[in-house]
Design a protein around this motif. Structure first.
Motif, PDB file in Angstrom:
ATOM      1  N   ILE A 115       0.854  -1.119   0.086  1.00 41.42           N
ATOM      2  CA  ILE A 115      -0.019  -0.008  -0.120  1.00 41.42           C
ATOM      3  C   ILE A 115       0.821   1.184   0.008  1.00 41.42           C
ATOM      4  N   ALA A 116       0.813   1.986  -1.238  1.00 40.45           N
ATOM      5  CA  ALA A 116       1.868   3.160  -1.153  1.00 40.45           C
ATOM      6  C   ALA A 116       1.094   4.255  -1.823  1.00 40.45           C
ATOM      7  N   VAL A 117       1.155   5.608  -1.088  1.00 37.12           N
ATOM      8  CA  VAL A 117       0.400   6.865  -1.792  1.00 37.12           C
ATOM      9  C   VAL A 117       1.517   7.577  -1.879  1.00 37.12           C
ATOM     10  N   LEU A 118       1.759   8.422  -3.117  1.00 40.06           N
ATOM     11  CA  LEU A 118       2.626   9.471  -3.294  1.00 40.06           C
ATOM     12  C   LEU A 118       2.588  10.670  -2.391  1.00 40.06           C
ATOM     13  N   PRO A 119       3.662  11.268  -2.152  1.00 33.79           N
ATOM     14  CA  PRO A 119       3.476  12.337  -0.914  1.00 33.79           C
ATOM     15  C   PRO A 119       2.496  13.459  -1.372  1.00 33.79           C
ATOM     16  N   VAL A 120       2.421  13.753  -2.556  1.00 32.99           N
ATOM     17  CA  VAL A 120       1.239  14.880  -2.954  1.00 32.99           C
ATOM     18  C   VAL A 120      -0.194  14.572  -2.679  1.00 32.99           C
ATOM     19  N   ALA A 121      -0.367  13.095  -2.304  1.00 34.69           N
ATOM     20  CA  ALA A 121      -1.639  12.665  -2.260  1.00 34.69           C
ATOM     21  C   ALA A 121      -1.977  12.079  -0.960  1.00 34.69           C
ATOM     22  N   ARG A 122      -1.056  12.213  -0.178  1.00 30.46           N
ATOM     23  CA  ARG A 122      -1.336  11.837   1.382  1.00 30.46           C
ATOM     24  C   ARG A 122      -2.311  12.713   2.194  1.00 30.46           C
ATOM     25  N   GLY A 123      -3.086  12.055   2.588  1.00 32.62           N
ATOM     26  CA  GLY A 123      -3.952  12.755   3.649  1.00 32.62           C
ATOM     27  C   GLY A 123      -5.368  13.318   2.928  1.00 32.62           C
ATOM     28  N   THR A 124      -5.436  12.490   1.620  1.00 33.27           N
ATOM     29  CA  THR A 124      -6.799  12.931   0.795  1.00 33.27           C
ATOM     30  C   THR A 124      -7.684  12.044   1.199  1.00 33.27           C
ATOM     31  N   GLY A 125      -7.141  10.907   1.883  1.00 30.07           N
ATOM     32  CA  GLY A 125      -8.470   9.764   1.916  1.00 30.07           C
ATOM     33  C   GLY A 125      -7.935   8.590   0.678  1.00 30.07           C
TER      34      GLY A 125
END
Length: 158
Positions: free
Chosen positions: A87-97
């Motif tokens: 499970i990985a989310v790029l920094p630009v989209a972290r905190g977006t749900g």
């Protein structure tokens, strides 16, 4: 996963945001690029630890924000257990749900199968995130070979 304004769509046509199950090689390559950026480049996980034969068995998921691929996860069966990982989310989209939506999509996928539980190995900093999604930590901390401490977490399927 659908938006509330377009419940039959995987990605909201108004915002270009949401999660889809990977269906093409191009989408899979986007998943791999996100994992490369997050795990290998950002977290310094050895490349040999990131890639394994589970990628061939897994259903992959891809998250979009404003039409751009920004997150990924995978799920595969292991007997009565469905394993969720990478499970990985790029920094630009972290905190977006979108991280939550990735896990929820994997859980929806698993709920349709013969699985009794969902399991994952959480990096210690992410334990509260997975706890909010209904996972319970089990056992002690361990290094999965990446040099980062993890803890096993599970949750039953309803």
């Amino acid at each position: 996963m659908s938006c509330t304004c377009h419940p039959s769509d995987s990605i909201c046509p108004d915002t270009g945001s949401g999660v889809v199950q990977v269906e093409t090689k191009a989408q899979l390559m986007q998943c791999f690029e996100i994992r490369r950026q997050v795990f290998i480049e950002e977290q310094n996980i050895p490349e040999a630890e990131e890639w394994d034969d589970k990628d061939l068995l897994a259903q992959h998921f891809l998250a979009f924000d404003l039409g751009v691929a920004v997150g990924t996860a995978r799920a595969y069966g292991n007997g009565p257990e469905m394993r969720i990982g990478r499970i990985a989310v790029l920094p630009v989209a972290r905190g977006t749900g979108l991280g939550r939506k990735l896990v929820e999509e994997a859980l929806s996928y698993g709920a349709a199968g013969p699985f009794e539980t969902a399991a994952l190995d959480a990096q210690l900093y992410a334990l509260p995130f997975y706890t909010r999604l209904g996972f319970v930590a089990e056992g002690g901390d361990f290094d999965d070979g990446s040099g980062i401490l993890h803890r096993r977490m599970t949750r039953p399927f309803p």
